[in-house]
Scaffold this motif. Structure first.
Motif, PDB file in Angstrom:
ATOM      1  N   UNK A  98       0.984 -12.411  15.849  1.00 22.46           N
ATOM      2  CA  UNK A  98       2.098 -13.335  16.080  1.00 22.46           C
ATOM      3  C   UNK A  98       1.829 -14.291  17.239  1.00 22.46           C
ATOM      4  N   UNK A  99       1.095 -13.840  18.250  1.00 24.44           N
ATOM      5  CA  UNK A  99       0.845 -14.720  19.390  1.00 24.44           C
ATOM      6  C   UNK A  99      -0.027 -15.904  18.998  1.00 24.44           C
ATOM      7  N   UNK A 100      -0.899 -15.725  18.028  1.00 21.98           N
ATOM      8  CA  UNK A 100      -1.700 -16.861  17.562  1.00 21.98           C
ATOM      9  C   UNK A 100      -0.805 -17.903  16.890  1.00 21.98           C
ATOM     10  N   UNK A 101       0.139 -17.433  16.086  1.00 23.62           N
ATOM     11  CA  UNK A 101       1.078 -18.360  15.450  1.00 23.62           C
ATOM     12  C   UNK A 101       1.923 -19.085  16.491  1.00 23.62           C
ATOM     13  N   UNK A 102       2.357 -18.352  17.515  1.00 17.67           N
ATOM     14  CA  UNK A 102       3.146 -18.982  18.568  1.00 17.67           C
ATOM     15  C   UNK A 102       2.330 -20.044  19.301  1.00 17.67           C
ATOM     16  N   UNK A 103       1.044 -19.768  19.525  1.00 17.60           N
ATOM     17  CA  UNK A 103       0.180 -20.756  20.166  1.00 17.60           C
ATOM     18  C   UNK A 103       0.050 -22.009  19.302  1.00 17.60           C
ATOM     19  N   UNK A 104      -0.116 -21.820  18.002  1.00 22.06           N
ATOM     20  CA  UNK A 104      -0.207 -22.965  17.100  1.00 22.06           C
ATOM     21  C   UNK A 104       1.066 -23.793  17.139  1.00 22.06           C
ATOM     22  N   UNK A 105       2.206 -23.116  17.164  1.00 20.03           N
ATOM     23  CA  UNK A 105       3.492 -23.832  17.187  1.00 20.03           C
ATOM     24  C   UNK A 105       3.614 -24.709  18.424  1.00 20.03           C
ATOM     25  N   UNK A 111      -1.102 -28.195  16.017  1.00 24.76           N
ATOM     26  CA  UNK A 111       0.261 -28.658  15.757  1.00 24.76           C
ATOM     27  C   UNK A 111       0.531 -28.772  14.259  1.00 24.76           C
ATOM     28  N   UNK A 112      -0.454 -29.275  13.523  1.00 23.50           N
ATOM     29  CA  UNK A 112      -0.289 -29.381  12.067  1.00 23.50           C
ATOM     30  C   UNK A 112      -0.150 -28.000  11.431  1.00 23.50           C
ATOM     31  N   UNK A 113      -0.981 -27.051  11.862  1.00 25.51           N
ATOM     32  CA  UNK A 113      -0.889 -25.692  11.330  1.00 25.51           C
ATOM     33  C   UNK A 113       0.429 -25.043  11.727  1.00 25.51           C
ATOM     34  N   UNK A 114       0.860 -25.275  12.961  1.00 27.03           N
ATOM     35  CA  UNK A 114       2.126 -24.705  13.425  1.00 27.03           C
ATOM     36  C   UNK A 114       3.318 -25.212  12.638  1.00 27.03           C
ATOM     37  N   UNK A 115       3.251 -26.471  12.195  1.00 26.52           N
ATOM     38  CA  UNK A 115       4.361 -27.045  11.436  1.00 26.52           C
ATOM     39  C   UNK A 115       4.495 -26.414  10.054  1.00 26.52           C
ATOM     40  N   UNK A 116       3.440 -25.771   9.583  1.00 23.17           N
ATOM     41  CA  UNK A 116       3.470 -25.154   8.253  1.00 23.17           C
ATOM     42  C   UNK A 116       3.889 -23.683   8.287  1.00 23.17           C
ATOM     43  N   UNK A 117       4.096 -23.132   9.447  1.00 18.87           N
ATOM     44  CA  UNK A 117       4.418 -21.707   9.551  1.00 18.87           C
ATOM     45  C   UNK A 117       5.826 -21.406   9.046  1.00 18.87           C
ATOM     46  N   UNK A 118       6.013 -20.193   8.542  1.00 18.92           N
ATOM     47  CA  UNK A 118       7.318 -19.753   8.068  1.00 18.92           C
ATOM     48  C   UNK A 118       8.267 -19.544   9.246  1.00 18.92           C
ATOM     49  N   UNK A 119       9.569 -19.603   8.940  1.00 15.55           N
ATOM     50  CA  UNK A 119      10.543 -19.182   9.948  1.00 15.55           C
ATOM     51  C   UNK A 119      11.065 -17.795   9.586  1.00 15.55           C
ATOM     52  N   UNK A 120      11.846 -17.198  10.491  1.00 16.92           N
ATOM     53  CA  UNK A 120      12.309 -15.823  10.280  1.00 16.92           C
ATOM     54  C   UNK A 120      13.318 -15.715   9.143  1.00 16.92           C
ATOM     55  N   UNK A 121      14.028 -16.784   8.861  1.00 17.32           N
ATOM     56  CA  UNK A 121      14.948 -16.736   7.717  1.00 17.32           C
ATOM     57  C   UNK A 121      14.174 -16.531   6.421  1.00 17.32           C
ATOM     58  N   UNK A 122      13.029 -17.183   6.311  1.00 23.69           N
ATOM     59  CA  UNK A 122      12.210 -17.006   5.111  1.00 23.69           C
ATOM     60  C   UNK A 122      11.674 -15.582   5.022  1.00 23.69           C
TER      61      UNK A 122
END
Length: 345
Positions: free
Chosen positions: A259-266, A321-332
């Motif tokens: 999860x920390x990698x995804x947070x870094x991308x975001x 930033x581009x990869x972070x924009x494609x990540x799911x949110x918790x609602x999904x």
């Protein structure tokens, strides 16, 4: 709609696994589920017979037909319970990563865990995993048919773009000080680039494995890097850490997601990491550099390239930033799990 969520240890701990549990519970409640929490006690997956019996008794006290999701940190060693009660309860296993793949296990212990987790998963009605890599691992190594698996990747909260340090590059690493997170490799790599300007923060609990924490602290001191590397311990709100960083680096030896990698991308942070577990599923080539596990020299080379080349940092930051924009949110994530639960309830 009612679900019992059974978990070992302390659900409030600041780890990726417990963080996933907390956010999934909240997302399921948003989907209309009543989630009843059932603590299973401490010590898992190395709980003694007394603790295991107590946990099994708590689960066996549930009424016939109860829908129960059990965190894999406990479920993987509750194979006897699963065999006895799998026909009476609707058991759903939540597997962050297979227990047998934890770093530092002896071959004998790893095989014991592989056998118990395989037996337990055999009696689960369904299995939730946090990444496609974990799904592949369970099918290939634990005899779980793909149709019995739901992949529910963690959500990632939107975040402002990291502003950076404003001076010498600042490297951020977030992960509990345990062997699997590979902080010793990171420190060794930082020693190899000490001729460059940088500072670093390693944030993560120092209490889960005190021996490893002391080893890392000693390694930093012996390397003469105590004035450049900050061990901040567990941090409740990591957003300021991401905001002030220029680069994210974590040398994990295995991740069920990361999860920390995804947070870094975001946050638009370029990443240096290892090609391990689900990390390649999360960090695309456009956003960072992945090196072999336990290769401190390769890790140092990747750090050196980023630290000495601002243009490369900017290029990979744009990819992040581009990869972070494609990540799911918790609602999904919640909708994915809710749909599966409704189908089996």
């Amino acid at each position: 709609m009612r679900l019992v969520f059974a978990y070992p240890g302390n659900l409030a701990l600041r780890t990726g696994g417990y963080g996933y549990d907390r956010r999934l519970i909240a997302a399921l409640e948003d989907e209309g589920w009543q989630v009843d929490l059932l603590p299973l006690g401490d010590g898992f997956p190395d709980a003694d017979a007394v603790a295991t019996d107590r946990a099994e008794a708590a689960l066996s006290a549930l009424p016939d037909g109860a829908l129960v999701m059990i965190d894999g940190l406990a479920f993987g060693i509750l194979d006897g319970f699963a065999a006895r009660e799998g026909g009476r309860l609707e058991l759903v296993a939540l597997v962050h990563h297979p227990l047998a793949l934890e770093t530092g296990l002896s071959p004998e212990r790893s095989e014991i865990l592989r056998k118990s987790e395989t037996r337990a998963l055999e009696h689960a009605r369904h299995v939730v995993v946090t990444s496609p890599e974990t799904a592949r691992e369970l099918t290939a190594g634990f005899a779980v048919a793909p149709e019995r698996i739901t992949v529910a990747v963690p959500g990632t909260d939107p975040a402002p773009e990291a502003r950076g340090s404003g001076g010498k590059p600042h490297i951020l690493s977030i992960g509990s000080l345990t062997p699997r997170k590979g902080h010793g490799i990171l420190v060794a790599a930082l020693k190899m680039v000490e001729d460059l300007d940088w500072t670093a923060t390693i944030a993560g609990s120092r209490d889960l494995d005190p021996a490893t924490s002391k080893t890392i602290e000693r390694q930093i001191g012996e390397a003469g890097l105590a004035d450049r590397i900050t061990l901040s311990g567990a941090v409740d709100d990591t957003r300021p850490l991401y905001a002030g960083a220029d680069l994210f680096a974590l040398a994990s030896r295995y991740e069920g997601y990361g999860m920390v990698f995804a947070e870094a991308l975001a946050c638009g942070l370029p990443v240096v990491a290892c090609r391990a577990g689900a990390v390649p599923d999360v960090v695309p080539e456009s956003a960072g550099v992945l090196v072999p596990v336990d290769d401190a020299a390769a890790f140092a080379e990747a750090l050196r390239n980023f630290l000495s080349n601002p243009d490369l940092r900017r290029l990979k930051a744009a990819g992040a930033r581009e990869a972070g924009a494609r990540l799911h949110d918790w609602h999904e994530t919640g909708r994915t799990v809710s749909k599966m639960l409704k189908e089996i309830a």
